[in-house]
Design an enzyme around this catalytic site. Structure first.
Site, PDB file in Angstrom:
ATOM      1  N   TRP A 125       0.859  -1.178   0.000  1.00 11.24           N
ATOM      2  CA  TRP A 125       0.000   0.000   0.000  1.00 11.24           C
ATOM      3  C   TRP A 125       0.897   1.230   0.000  1.00 11.24           C
ATOM      4  O   TRP A 125       1.866   1.302   0.764  1.00 11.24           O
ATOM      5  CB  TRP A 125      -0.924   0.060   1.229  1.00 11.24           C
ATOM      6  N   LYS A 180      -7.036   2.717  -2.548  1.00 11.52           N
ATOM      7  CA  LYS A 180      -7.658   3.661  -1.614  1.00 11.52           C
ATOM      8  C   LYS A 180      -8.320   4.776  -2.398  1.00 11.52           C
ATOM      9  O   LYS A 180      -7.880   5.114  -3.510  1.00 11.52           O
ATOM     10  CB  LYS A 180      -6.581   4.229  -0.689  1.00 11.52           C
ATOM     11  N   ASP A 184     -12.456   9.031   8.405  1.00 15.15           N
ATOM     12  CA  ASP A 184     -11.482   8.048   8.882  1.00 15.15           C
ATOM     13  C   ASP A 184     -11.841   6.648   8.414  1.00 15.15           C
ATOM     14  O   ASP A 184     -12.989   6.227   8.499  1.00 15.15           O
ATOM     15  CB  ASP A 184     -11.418   8.070  10.410  1.00 15.15           C
ATOM     16  N   ASP A 227      -7.517  -4.023   9.970  1.00 16.71           N
ATOM     17  CA  ASP A 227      -6.766  -2.775   9.828  1.00 16.71           C
ATOM     18  C   ASP A 227      -7.505  -1.639  10.505  1.00 16.71           C
ATOM     19  O   ASP A 227      -8.409  -1.053   9.932  1.00 16.71           O
ATOM     20  CB  ASP A 227      -6.546  -2.459   8.334  1.00 16.71           C
ATOM     21  N   HIS A 275     -11.889   2.019   2.424  1.00 15.46           N
ATOM     22  CA  HIS A 275     -11.233   2.719   1.324  1.00 15.46           C
ATOM     23  C   HIS A 275     -12.106   3.039   0.125  1.00 15.46           C
ATOM     24  O   HIS A 275     -11.619   3.188  -0.992  1.00 15.46           O
ATOM     25  CB  HIS A 275     -10.017   1.913   0.852  1.00 15.46           C
ATOM     26  N   HIS A 314      -8.846  -6.078   4.349  1.00 12.04           N
ATOM     27  CA  HIS A 314      -8.520  -5.291   5.527  1.00 12.04           C
ATOM     28  C   HIS A 314      -9.867  -4.944   6.152  1.00 12.04           C
ATOM     29  O   HIS A 314     -10.517  -3.998   5.727  1.00 12.04           O
ATOM     30  CB  HIS A 314      -7.747  -4.024   5.157  1.00 12.04           C
ATOM     31  N   ASP A 324     -10.353   3.859   9.588  1.00 12.49           N
ATOM     32  CA  ASP A 324      -9.749   2.841  10.449  1.00 12.49           C
ATOM     33  C   ASP A 324     -10.276   2.784  11.879  1.00 12.49           C
ATOM     34  O   ASP A 324      -9.481   2.716  12.825  1.00 12.49           O
ATOM     35  CB  ASP A 324      -8.230   3.048  10.482  1.00 12.49           C
ATOM     36  N   ASP A 329      -9.842  -2.913   1.386  1.00 12.40           N
ATOM     37  CA  ASP A 329      -9.953  -2.370   2.740  1.00 12.40           C
ATOM     38  C   ASP A 329     -11.353  -1.776   2.875  1.00 12.40           C
ATOM     39  O   ASP A 329     -11.756  -0.935   2.060  1.00 12.40           O
ATOM     40  CB  ASP A 329      -8.868  -1.306   2.947  1.00 12.40           C
ATOM     41  N   GLU A 375      -3.105  -2.932  -2.508  1.00 15.79           N
ATOM     42  CA  GLU A 375      -4.250  -2.310  -1.812  1.00 15.79           C
ATOM     43  C   GLU A 375      -4.570  -0.925  -2.360  1.00 15.79           C
ATOM     44  O   GLU A 375      -3.724  -0.040  -2.396  1.00 15.79           O
ATOM     45  CB  GLU A 375      -3.930  -2.199  -0.311  1.00 15.79           C
TER      46      GLU A 375
HETATM   47  C1  RNT Z   1      -3.860   2.875   4.745  1.00 17.31           C
HETATM   48  C2  RNT Z   1      -4.016   1.413   4.443  1.00 17.31           C
HETATM   49  C3  RNT Z   1      -2.928   0.546   4.967  1.00 17.31           C
HETATM   50  C4  RNT Z   1      -2.463   0.951   6.336  1.00 17.31           C
HETATM   51  C5  RNT Z   1      -1.420   0.058   6.912  1.00 17.31           C
HETATM   52  C6  RNT Z   1      -0.799   0.637   8.138  1.00 17.31           C
HETATM   53  O1  RNT Z   1      -4.976   3.593   4.442  1.00 17.31           O
HETATM   54  O2  RNT Z   1      -5.257   0.972   4.899  1.00 17.31           O
HETATM   55  O3  RNT Z   1      -3.354  -0.775   4.952  1.00 17.31           O
HETATM   56  O4  RNT Z   1      -3.527   1.049   7.229  1.00 17.31           O
HETATM   57  O5  RNT Z   1      -0.496  -0.233   5.950  1.00 17.31           O
HETATM   58 ZN    ZN Z   2      -5.653  -1.124   4.867  1.00 18.62          ZN
END
Ligand code: RNT
Ligand code: ZN
Length: 418
Positions: free
Chosen positions: A185, A228, A294, A326, A262, A286, A296, A259, A226
């Site tokens: 990523w 985003k 946010d 994640d 994302h 993820h 996460d 993810d 990955e």
């Molecule tokens: C960032 C990605 C990635 C990170 C990690 C720490 O937006 O989700 O996966 O969270 O690499």
């Molecule tokens: Zn991620």
């Protein structure tokens, strides 16, 4: 018979009446590893230089005391979390978490042997390990660009880091006898409207082809990429978008990482699983929770979490989907964050495994959408919690809120002294 066993027996009858084999569901669940992300333990700081803040458009907010400062502390915290989570699980490591006995190393100094202590610990505890190059929190990422940088020197630095990371992944996978999923990523993107969206994507494509040029044994290392939608400071344009990586993973037959945080706020990854798995060999998830800007937050038992697990089970994809987590929350006890998020992921998976799949499918095929709706809604009220409690007991981890007492004790005895 204990209360937990009594409740379980009654629940088993209820599910049995629908044709669901509860014991088989629990046995299947016990064989599914979840990859816990190491970075929840120290707010994505790592061991290179604690003064080096987190960058790359991601951020951990909060200053709850007791974060891990060394690999030894991080492993102790992880041991605590794993002891409160039913089943045997994996660890997802980032490159900046190498264990060089406290020696200060820079990004491209990390070598496979710097991960041998992690490997020894994983062997002892039956954890597989997954890996990630760290393409952020470094002066050479300060421009906001890494693999897609217009500066060849910067690009080459990160290509080298990603190459070494795959070698580290292969070393880990070989030692542990279970393939390491190495996930790339990068944060590359622009805060404001770009004049050229094409060139950075062409550069990223070329860089990735260089990173992956050397073939590695898939029994040791699996490459994942990955995407985003946006990050902090890359609101207008992210080079590695969904379309970019979907095309890349399909054309190169790589593992695609989705993810949950994302995508557009109303877009879900649960609906993507069955589509992309027609074209890519495997997926890495993820599992996360987006809240406004946010991506996460700690995983909670949301409709989307349940939908993700349902899709994996309904499509019979357990062997092709690597489930990773994640999230990073620095405002609460970090061991609790891991424990709560992971237990939720497993709870949702158990719920999915307890579906009367054959009956639902049959109704759908017969065009009985009334029955399908009625049954799906009825399932939400079944005594699922009794099965979960019994599963925790069977796996020798605390039942219900009892895990919190353990975490509070650990906080007092260990975390408070850091
Ligand atoms: C960032 C990605 C990635 C990170 C990690 C720490 O937006 O989700 O996966 O969270 O690499
Ligand atoms: Zn991620």
């Amino acid at each position: 018979m204990s209360k937990i066993e009594q409740a379980y027996e009654l629940a088993k009858e209820r599910y049995g009446a629908l044709g669901v084999d509860v014991d088989a569901a629990m046995a299947k669940l016990a064989g599914v590893p979840i990859s816990l992300h190491c970075w929840q333990g120290d707010d994505v700081i790592g061991f290179e230089d604690p003064e080096r803040g987190l960058s790359g458009g991601i951020m951990a907010t909060g200053n709850y005391p007791g974060k891990a400062r060394t690999a030894v502390e991080l492993r102790a915290d992880l041991d605590k979390a794993y002891s409160l989570i039913p089943g045997t699980h994996r660890l997802n490591l980032h490159a900046i978490y190498g264990d060089a006995d406290g020696a200060k190393l820079d990004r491209n100094d990390w070598q496979p042997h710097h991960f041998d202590k992690w490997i020894a610990w994983a062997k002892e505890n039956n954890h597989g390990i997954d890996f990630n190059p760290t393409c952020f929190s470094h002066p050479l990422a300060d421009s906001g660009f890494t693999l897609a940088s217009s500066d060849k020197g910067v690009r080459d630095f990160w290509i080298e880091h990603c190459r070494i990371s795959r070698e580290i992944g292969a070393h880990i996978g070989k030692q542990l006898g279970t393939a390491c999923v190495t996930n790339v990523w990068i944060p590359d993107g622009y805060k404001d409207t770009p004049a050229d969206r094409t060139a950075p994507r062409q550069r990223l494509l070329e860089s990735l082809d260089q990173v992956f040029a050397k073939e590695l044994d898939p029994a040791h290392n699996l490459d994942a990429v990955e995407c985003k939608l946006f990050g902090l400071g890359s609101e207008s344009y992210v080079v590695g978008s969904h379309e970019f990586y979907m095309g890349y993973a399909m054309s190169r037959q790589k593992v695609l990482c989705l993810d949950a945080g994302h995508f557009h706020p109303t877009e879900t990854i649960s609906d993507k699983i069955s589509s992309v798995l027609l074209y890519v060999p495997e997926l890495l998830l993820h599992v996360s929770r987006g809240v406004r800007w946010d991506s996460d937050h700690v995983v909670t038992l949301t409709d989307e979490l349940q939908a993700i697990m349902q899709e994996i089970v309904r499509g019979d994809y357990l062997s092709r989907v690597h489930i990773g987590l994640d999230f990073f929350d620095a405002s609460i006890n970090r061991v609790a964050a891991w424990t709560i998020g992971t237990r939720n992921a497993i709870r949702a998976l158990l719920m999915a495994l307890l579906e009367p799949a054959a009956q639902l499918r049959e109704m759908e095929l017969m065009g009985d959408f009334t029955g399908r709706l009625a049954l799906l809604e009825e399932l939400k009220g079944l005594p699922f919690g009794a099965v979960w409690d019994y599963y925790c007991q069977q796996q020798n981890v605390p039942v219900g809120m009892a895990y919190l007492g353990e975490i509070r004790g650990y906080e007092k005895q260990v975390l408070a002294h850091r």
